[in-house]
Scaffold this motif. Structure first.
Motif, PDB file in Angstrom:
ATOM      1  N   ALA A  76       4.832  -2.376  11.241  1.00  0.00           N
ATOM      2  CA  ALA A  76       4.802  -1.947   9.839  1.00  0.00           C
ATOM      3  C   ALA A  76       6.210  -1.823   9.269  1.00  0.00           C
ATOM      4  O   ALA A  76       6.471  -2.236   8.123  1.00  0.00           O
ATOM      5  CB  ALA A  76       4.056  -0.616   9.728  1.00  0.00           C
ATOM      6  N   LEU A  77       7.124  -1.277  10.057  1.00  0.00           N
ATOM      7  CA  LEU A  77       8.503  -1.148   9.584  1.00  0.00           C
ATOM      8  C   LEU A  77       9.162  -2.514   9.401  1.00  0.00           C
ATOM      9  O   LEU A  77       9.983  -2.701   8.497  1.00  0.00           O
ATOM     10  CB  LEU A  77       9.314  -0.286  10.555  1.00  0.00           C
ATOM     11  N   THR A  78       8.789  -3.471  10.227  1.00  0.00           N
ATOM     12  CA  THR A  78       9.293  -4.838  10.046  1.00  0.00           C
ATOM     13  C   THR A  78       8.841  -5.398   8.705  1.00  0.00           C
ATOM     14  O   THR A  78       9.644  -5.958   7.945  1.00  0.00           O
ATOM     15  CB  THR A  78       8.795  -5.753  11.185  1.00  0.00           C
ATOM     16  N   LEU A  79       7.566  -5.229   8.406  1.00  0.00           N
ATOM     17  CA  LEU A  79       7.037  -5.753   7.144  1.00  0.00           C
ATOM     18  C   LEU A  79       7.627  -5.039   5.932  1.00  0.00           C
ATOM     19  O   LEU A  79       7.933  -5.681   4.919  1.00  0.00           O
ATOM     20  CB  LEU A  79       5.511  -5.657   7.139  1.00  0.00           C
ATOM     21  N   VAL A  80       7.797  -3.736   6.016  1.00  0.00           N
ATOM     22  CA  VAL A  80       8.406  -2.977   4.907  1.00  0.00           C
ATOM     23  C   VAL A  80       9.824  -3.450   4.662  1.00  0.00           C
ATOM     24  O   VAL A  80      10.242  -3.674   3.513  1.00  0.00           O
ATOM     25  CB  VAL A  80       8.367  -1.457   5.199  1.00  0.00           C
ATOM     26  N   ASN A  81      10.593  -3.626   5.713  1.00  0.00           N
ATOM     27  CA  ASN A  81      11.970  -4.091   5.542  1.00  0.00           C
ATOM     28  C   ASN A  81      12.021  -5.529   5.043  1.00  0.00           C
ATOM     29  O   ASN A  81      12.950  -5.904   4.328  1.00  0.00           O
ATOM     30  CB  ASN A  81      12.757  -3.941   6.848  1.00  0.00           C
ATOM     31  N   LEU A  82      11.046  -6.338   5.401  1.00  0.00           N
ATOM     32  CA  LEU A  82      10.996  -7.704   4.890  1.00  0.00           C
ATOM     33  C   LEU A  82      10.780  -7.708   3.376  1.00  0.00           C
ATOM     34  O   LEU A  82      11.453  -8.435   2.639  1.00  0.00           O
ATOM     35  CB  LEU A  82       9.877  -8.475   5.591  1.00  0.00           C
ATOM     36  N   VAL A  83       9.864  -6.865   2.910  1.00  0.00           N
ATOM     37  CA  VAL A  83       9.636  -6.739   1.465  1.00  0.00           C
ATOM     38  C   VAL A  83      10.884  -6.205   0.777  1.00  0.00           C
ATOM     39  O   VAL A  83      11.309  -6.722  -0.275  1.00  0.00           O
ATOM     40  CB  VAL A  83       8.419  -5.835   1.181  1.00  0.00           C
ATOM     41  N   LEU A  84      11.500  -5.184   1.354  1.00  0.00           N
ATOM     42  CA  LEU A  84      12.712  -4.614   0.757  1.00  0.00           C
ATOM     43  C   LEU A  84      13.864  -5.613   0.760  1.00  0.00           C
ATOM     44  O   LEU A  84      14.707  -5.595  -0.144  1.00  0.00           O
ATOM     45  CB  LEU A  84      13.111  -3.340   1.498  1.00  0.00           C
TER      46      LEU A  84
END
Length: 120
Positions: A76-84
């Motif tokens: 989940a943190l990977t995906l959040v940072n990808l969006v950011l």
């Protein structure tokens, strides 16, 4: 007296020693607690446990713990940072989020349990 196998200090918390009518459970880590064994509000040391095990007590290990699913959090943190990373305003933020994406992706791969062989 020889050292019993396994050493009481190496036994996990929750281990139960049964000797006759005495049932003692390890309630704390041996490196922090000098009296990690408890039976009816009476505490005992690892030396006591070693003596009892040597004299034939039965040792019951606790059931294995379910594997933690921490890799879901890293995913989940990977995906959040990808969006950011794609919504960042400046280059420095994009670079920092890109580094975070790589770090969390590696953590996800490192903590994910092995998949069963579905090809066979």
């Amino acid at each position: 007296m020889s050292e019993p196998f396994p050493a009481p200090a190496d036994l996990p918390i929750g281990t139960v020693i049964t000797n006759g009518g005495l049932i003692a459970q390890k309630t704390g880590p041996s490196d922090r607690d000098p009296w990690p064994w408890t039976c009816d509000a009476v505490v005992y040391s690892d030396e006591w446990a070693a003596t009892v095990i040597t004299n034939g007590a039965h040792v019951t290990l606790p059931p294995p713990r379910r594997p933690r699913r921490i890799w879901h959090l890293f995913n989940a943190l990977t995906l959040v940072n990808l969006v950011l990373m794609f919504t960042a305003d400046d280059t420095a933020s994009r670079v920092l989020h890109a580094v975070a994406v790589v770090a969390f992706a590696v953590a996800t791969l490192a903590t994910r349990p092995p998949r069963p062989d579905w090809r066979s």
